[in-house]
Structure formats: C-alpha cells, structure tokens
Design a protein around this motif. Structure first.
Motif, PDB file in Angstrom:
ATOM      1  N   VAL A   9      42.365  36.686  27.793  1.00 40.09           N
ATOM      2  CA  VAL A   9      42.032  37.182  29.136  1.00 40.09           C
ATOM      3  C   VAL A   9      41.648  38.653  29.072  1.00 40.09           C
ATOM      4  O   VAL A   9      40.645  39.078  29.669  1.00 40.09           O
ATOM      5  N   GLU A  10      42.414  39.445  28.340  1.00 35.13           N
ATOM      6  CA  GLU A  10      42.136  40.873  28.247  1.00 35.13           C
ATOM      7  C   GLU A  10      40.789  41.125  27.580  1.00 35.13           C
ATOM      8  O   GLU A  10      40.041  42.031  27.999  1.00 35.13           O
TER       9      GLU A  10
ATOM     10  N   HIS B 161      38.935  29.136  33.660  1.00 37.02           N
ATOM     11  CA  HIS B 161      40.295  29.674  33.753  1.00 37.02           C
ATOM     12  C   HIS B 161      40.301  31.160  33.428  1.00 37.02           C
ATOM     13  O   HIS B 161      40.875  31.973  34.164  1.00 37.02           O
ATOM     14  N   LEU B 162      39.661  31.543  32.323  1.00 40.52           N
ATOM     15  CA  LEU B 162      39.624  32.950  31.931  1.00 40.52           C
ATOM     16  C   LEU B 162      38.943  33.791  33.019  1.00 40.52           C
ATOM     17  O   LEU B 162      39.420  34.884  33.353  1.00 40.52           O
ATOM     18  N   ALA B 163      37.853  33.268  33.579  1.00 41.28           N
ATOM     19  CA  ALA B 163      37.143  33.998  34.629  1.00 41.28           C
ATOM     20  C   ALA B 163      38.029  34.199  35.848  1.00 41.28           C
ATOM     21  O   ALA B 163      38.031  35.275  36.458  1.00 41.28           O
ATOM     22  N   SER B 164      38.789  33.176  36.220  1.00 38.87           N
ATOM     23  CA  SER B 164      39.658  33.309  37.391  1.00 38.87           C
ATOM     24  C   SER B 164      40.692  34.406  37.173  1.00 38.87           C
ATOM     25  O   SER B 164      41.051  35.126  38.118  1.00 38.87           O
ATOM     26  N   CYS B 165      41.164  34.553  35.940  1.00 42.18           N
ATOM     27  CA  CYS B 165      42.131  35.618  35.635  1.00 42.18           C
ATOM     28  C   CYS B 165      41.460  36.984  35.642  1.00 42.18           C
ATOM     29  O   CYS B 165      42.065  37.976  36.087  1.00 42.18           O
ATOM     30  N   VAL B 166      40.230  37.073  35.147  1.00 39.91           N
ATOM     31  CA  VAL B 166      39.503  38.337  35.143  1.00 39.91           C
ATOM     32  C   VAL B 166      39.289  38.847  36.564  1.00 39.91           C
ATOM     33  O   VAL B 166      39.295  40.062  36.818  1.00 39.91           O
ATOM     34  N   LEU B 167      39.135  37.941  37.516  1.00 39.50           N
ATOM     35  CA  LEU B 167      38.906  38.341  38.906  1.00 39.50           C
ATOM     36  C   LEU B 167      40.093  39.070  39.512  1.00 39.50           C
ATOM     37  O   LEU B 167      39.922  39.861  40.451  1.00 39.50           O
ATOM     38  N   LEU B 168      41.295  38.821  39.018  1.00 41.11           N
ATOM     39  CA  LEU B 168      42.498  39.355  39.647  1.00 41.11           C
ATOM     40  C   LEU B 168      42.535  40.883  39.557  1.00 41.11           C
ATOM     41  O   LEU B 168      42.564  41.452  38.475  1.00 41.11           O
ATOM     42  N   GLY B 169      42.479  41.513  40.684  1.00 41.62           N
ATOM     43  CA  GLY B 169      42.527  42.968  40.737  1.00 41.62           C
ATOM     44  C   GLY B 169      41.223  43.655  40.395  1.00 41.62           C
ATOM     45  O   GLY B 169      41.153  44.886  40.407  1.00 41.62           O
ATOM     46  N   ASN B 170      40.165  42.897  40.094  1.00 40.29           N
ATOM     47  CA  ASN B 170      38.887  43.494  39.722  1.00 40.29           C
ATOM     48  C   ASN B 170      38.120  43.915  40.982  1.00 40.29           C
ATOM     49  O   ASN B 170      38.008  43.136  41.933  1.00 40.29           O
TER      50      ASN B 170
ATOM     51  N   TYR C 299      43.474  26.422  37.074  1.00 43.91           N
ATOM     52  CA  TYR C 299      43.801  27.649  37.788  1.00 43.91           C
ATOM     53  C   TYR C 299      45.302  27.858  37.969  1.00 43.91           C
ATOM     54  O   TYR C 299      45.718  28.918  38.390  1.00 43.91           O
ATOM     55  N   ASP C 300      46.092  26.851  37.654  1.00 47.01           N
ATOM     56  CA  ASP C 300      47.537  26.987  37.516  1.00 47.01           C
ATOM     57  C   ASP C 300      47.915  26.247  36.243  1.00 47.01           C
ATOM     58  O   ASP C 300      47.614  25.052  36.104  1.00 47.01           O
ATOM     59  N   LEU C 301      48.552  26.935  35.307  1.00 45.55           N
ATOM     60  CA  LEU C 301      48.784  26.359  33.985  1.00 45.55           C
ATOM     61  C   LEU C 301      50.088  25.578  33.871  1.00 45.55           C
ATOM     62  O   LEU C 301      50.417  25.089  32.781  1.00 45.55           O
TER      63      LEU C 301
ATOM     64  N   ALA D  29      51.524  34.843  34.950  1.00 45.11           N
ATOM     65  CA  ALA D  29      50.544  35.930  35.028  1.00 45.11           C
ATOM     66  C   ALA D  29      49.118  35.428  34.857  1.00 45.11           C
ATOM     67  O   ALA D  29      48.186  36.008  35.425  1.00 45.11           O
ATOM     68  N   VAL D  30      48.920  34.355  34.061  1.00 48.16           N
ATOM     69  CA  VAL D  30      47.559  33.853  33.811  1.00 48.16           C
ATOM     70  C   VAL D  30      47.277  32.579  34.599  1.00 48.16           C
ATOM     71  O   VAL D  30      46.396  31.803  34.238  1.00 48.16           O
ATOM     72  N   SER D  31      47.990  32.385  35.684  1.00 46.03           N
ATOM     73  CA  SER D  31      47.715  31.282  36.618  1.00 46.03           C
ATOM     74  C   SER D  31      47.168  31.899  37.898  1.00 46.03           C
ATOM     75  O   SER D  31      47.925  32.367  38.761  1.00 46.03           O
ATOM     76  N   ALA D  32      45.848  31.923  38.033  1.00 39.93           N
ATOM     77  CA  ALA D  32      45.226  32.642  39.146  1.00 39.93           C
ATOM     78  C   ALA D  32      45.640  32.094  40.505  1.00 39.93           C
ATOM     79  O   ALA D  32      45.681  32.840  41.494  1.00 39.93           O
ATOM     80  N   MET D  33      45.963  30.800  40.584  1.00 39.83           N
ATOM     81  CA  MET D  33      46.385  30.214  41.851  1.00 39.83           C
ATOM     82  C   MET D  33      47.592  30.935  42.443  1.00 39.83           C
ATOM     83  O   MET D  33      47.795  30.905  43.657  1.00 39.83           O
ATOM     84  N   ARG D  34      48.360  31.588  41.615  1.00 38.38           N
ATOM     85  CA  ARG D  34      49.568  32.265  42.088  1.00 38.38           C
ATOM     86  C   ARG D  34      49.307  33.703  42.527  1.00 38.38           C
ATOM     87  O   ARG D  34      50.224  34.398  42.960  1.00 38.38           O
TER      88      ARG D  34
END
Length: 281
Positions: free
Chosen positions: A124-125, A158-167, A180-182, A203-208
């Motif tokens: 993700v990073e 999935h990776l893209a959904s995590c990148v969106l968080l806080g971007n 989107y939820d692991l 942390a890597v479950s964007a749905m949350r």
C-alpha cells in the motif's frame, strides 16, 4: 473431526469461502487469457514505447508513462494492476494506453513488490509513493498535477482503495472488482500467504475508513466475478452512495474477472465510459 458443513462467514463453509475468493475456480482458463493480454501489451509497448522512471527505493519501484504526443496539462490516470497481491506486472498492463492517450489523457502504470517479498501494508505504501511521485512530476510529461485519477483492478482495486484514505490530491477513482474489507478474504485460503496482524488488517480495509475518502469514486464489478467479489463491490457502492461519494458504476458484463479489465482497451466500453465520465473528458 472438523465439521465440513460449519459456517465460517455468512452462509459459507470453509470450502465455499475458499472458492468465493479464488477467481481461478470461476475462470480456470485464466492463464490463457493473461497470455493473450501479455501479447496485446507487447504490441502496445512496441508501437508506443513508454517513458520509464523510478519512483521509490525498492528495485522494482518503476513506473511506465504513456502520454499523448505534445501533451500539455492533460489529465493523468494511475493504474494499479491486480494479481491476488502475488502476480501481475507493469509490462502486462499497457493495454489501456492507446485508448487513454487517444482520449487526451496520460497513463501511468507503477510496479510494486508483492506479498511474497514485502508485507501488505508496504505494498500500500509503495502505491502511495507512486501516486505522490506522479503528482509531483506530472508536468514533466505533460500532465496536470491537479487532475490525477486512480484506477485499480482486483487486488489493485484493494490497494487503490487504501491509497485514497486521507489523500487530498487524487480527483477521482475507479475501483474494479476489488476487496474492500479483508476480514472475509483472510478467513479464506488467502490467509496462507497474506500474513498481517489484526491491527494491520483493520488499517488496510478501506470499508472501515470511508470517512477518509475525499473524492468521487466509481465502483464496478463483473457479472462473471466470484460471489464474494460481487458482494464486496455492492457493499462498497451502497456505502459510498449513502455518503454522496459514489460516482457511478455497478455490474459490468464480462465473461469473467480476468477478461473484465481488458474493457479499458476499448474507448467505448462500459468501463472506459465510467472512467471518462469520472474524469469529465
């Protein structure tokens, strides 16, 4: 003796949940499909060789840039490939380039390590680093740093959904057949190769963390996807709609999960129309 009929998630037995997260079960000819895609990408790369740049410290952290000729201030699409967090590569994801550049946008395809090499949070990073590099350097290849969009398919979604968080720099995203939820995936056989702590899983479950998404998001899934990939897309889309963040999407007709992203090579396909509508081009 274990109870083979015991329910481990929703109404799934263990065997059923394993199948629901194994796309190969639903499309056993995956390798033949991906061999065709690879040939298509080789042809694209011969006809329009990309500019390749390094965006991070890892040996594999390279990205390919396909831009229209004499590009100046064009929107940019960053495409994250899928492959169950184990497979996939940037050379095999050149297929959208002719359609995207033909529409007057640039395409950036990053490479990143997989979970056999680095932990999932590191993947993700690395994807975040690729997006950040693209925003900082967009003008160098004729892109507009204020119009960067993110697309991902399968584990790439999935990776893209995590990148969106806080971007705050990405202007919109198209998530295609992702997870989107692991919680459920890591109750399946995928847990044999994805090793993360409960805290990392959260942390890597964007749905949350949907409140941390600040841009419009289109969500699509294939009629040929496995049942859990369809459910995950439906749940995310419903949640985003309730938040006023859903930018369209829904079920896309394709024979299976692996055929689906090839629609991005057709400028008139359902997926391409979703993307170009999101980008207002």
């Amino acid at each position: 003796m274990p109870n083979d009929k015991a329910r481990v998630f929703l109404d799934y037995t263990q065997a059923e949940l394993d199948q629901a997260y194994d796309q190969l079960h639903w499309a056993p000819h995956r390798d033949a499909i991906q061999a065709e895609i690879r040939k298509d990408c080789e042809a694209v790369r011969r006809s329009m060789p990309p500019r390749t740049e390094r965006y991070g410290k890892s040996e594999v952290q390279l990205l390919d840039i396909f831009a229209p000729q004499a590009a100046s201030g064009v929107p940019v699409v960053v495409y994250l490939h899928g492959g169950a967090w184990l497979r996939g590569s940037r050379p095999d994801c050149a297929y959208p380039a002719p359609a995207v550049t033909g529409r007057g946008a640039a395409l950036v395809v990053p490479e990143f390590d997989n979970v056999s090499v680095v932990p999932l949070p590191t993947m993700v990073e690395q994807c975040r680093e690729a997006v950040d590099w693209t925003v900082r350097n967009a003008e160098s290849f004729g892109g507009d740093p204020g119009r960067v969009y993110l697309v991902g398919h399968s584990s790439g979604a999935h990776l893209a959904s995590c990148v969106l968080l806080g971007n705050t720099t990405i202007k919109g995203a198209l998530l295609i057949s992702g997870m989107y939820d692991l919680h459920a995936p890591l109750l399946s056989a995928r847990s044999t190769y994805v090793k993360i702590t409960p805290e990392e899983l959260a942390a890597v479950s964007a749905m949350r963390h949907l409140g941390r998404i600040g841009c419009p998001v289109a969500v699509a899934w294939s009629v040929g996807d496995s049942p859990e990939f369809r459910r995950q897309g439906q749940v995310l889309a419903a949640a985003l709609q309730g938040m006023g963040r859903l930018a369209g999407g829904g079920e896309i007709f394709s024979a299976n999960h692996f055929e689906e992203p090839r629609q991005l090579a057709d400028p008139d396909s359902a997926l391409s129309c979703l993307l170009y509508s999101l980008m207002n081009i």
